[in-house]
Design an enzyme around this catalytic site. Sequence first.
Site, PDB file in Angstrom:
ATOM      1  N   ASP A  18      -0.003   0.564   3.324  1.00  0.00           N
ATOM      2  CA  ASP A  18      -0.967   0.445   3.317  1.00  0.00           C
ATOM      3  C   ASP A  18      -1.664   0.519   2.245  1.00  0.00           C
ATOM      4  OD1 ASP A  18      -3.836   1.323   4.468  1.00  0.00           O
ATOM      5  OD2 ASP A  18      -2.256   2.422   5.161  1.00  0.00           O
ATOM      6  N   SER A  19      -1.771  -0.663   1.243  1.00  0.00           N
ATOM      7  CA  SER A  19      -3.151  -0.694   0.132  1.00  0.00           C
ATOM      8  C   SER A  19      -2.131   0.270  -1.067  1.00  0.00           C
ATOM      9  CB  SER A  19      -4.279   0.107   0.565  1.00  0.00           C
ATOM     10  OG  SER A  19      -4.870  -0.049  -0.636  1.00  0.00           O
ATOM     11  N   ALA A  20      -2.969   1.333  -1.141  1.00  0.00           N
ATOM     12  CA  ALA A  20      -2.744   2.082  -2.250  1.00  0.00           C
ATOM     13  C   ALA A  20      -1.044   2.573  -1.924  1.00  0.00           C
ATOM     14  CB  ALA A  20      -2.640   3.682  -2.802  1.00  0.00           C
ATOM     15  N   GLY A  76       1.263   1.377   0.420  1.00  0.00           N
ATOM     16  CA  GLY A  76       2.244   0.449  -0.222  1.00  0.00           C
ATOM     17  C   GLY A  76       2.458   0.144  -1.161  1.00  0.00           C
TER      18      GLY A  76
END
Length: 305
Positions: A138-140, A142
Amino acid sequence: MHHVPGHRLIIRTARTTVDIASRLVRPDPRVRVRPADEVRRDTGRVFGEWVEPRDAEEGPLDGAVLYLHGGGYVVCSPRTHRPITSRLAADTGLPVLVPEYRLAPEHPFPAALEDALDAYRWLLDVGVPADRIVVAGDSAGGHLAASLTGEICRTGLPRPAGVVLFSPWVDLTCELSTREQRLARDPYISAATARRVARLVVGSMDPTDPRLALLACAWADTPPFLIQVGSREVLRPEAEALAGAISDSGGDCLLQVWNGQMHDFQMLNRVLPEASAAMDETARFIRSVLDASAADGETDAEAVA
């Protein structure tokens, strides 16, 4: 991520605060957590944790999710992301390996990628078939999961069965999110903060390096992707651009834009119906790519016979 620090001096304090807050979250009763300190890299050990179904049987691993947590590459840990990893383990029946990869600015990119690669190689070394591994983040995380997938394909390692990206931070130049900031009102992340953090993450690396510049990568012959993003995110255009790049290269990518949702909304799956539904969709995707890999394997075996 509005409150993720972009200055070195206060990052350590932020990490401590986030870790204390994560200890207040009660673990999901359907899973158990145990240390994963056997995952090594050349310079030492990559620590982390296993999150697995409580009724999982002991024995050789026949599948796993490799989960790479978010936090802008500067904060968070496997513990902070248990709301997602425990749900993944409970819904799929798979153990989830969450490495505690090195963080910037002490360890700028590609340190995190090196650790993620070591974790993936370790899964292969202990006998987990690549077509029974799903890479997620998720996010970074990801960004890291996508970067890892690209590196796996570039270096000729066996490909995983699939990839799941929640609210991925795709464009570390932050050009797309800066444009979207004029329209989006995401309470969790801002383009200005993302840009400040990105400078710490990239360090002295060439920003056009394909391990960083995901939109410039060749995404041919990659495993299937599921990308979930909230419609209110400043990162939504980045997720859409990555989905387009994968599809344009002939890859298989399912993009889900969840109406009205903010960055990383899946973390709230215990209280937010939309987040719970998104995790249900994720479990269906994971089952589908594992089933497809199993079917391909049976077809290959029949052809040989």
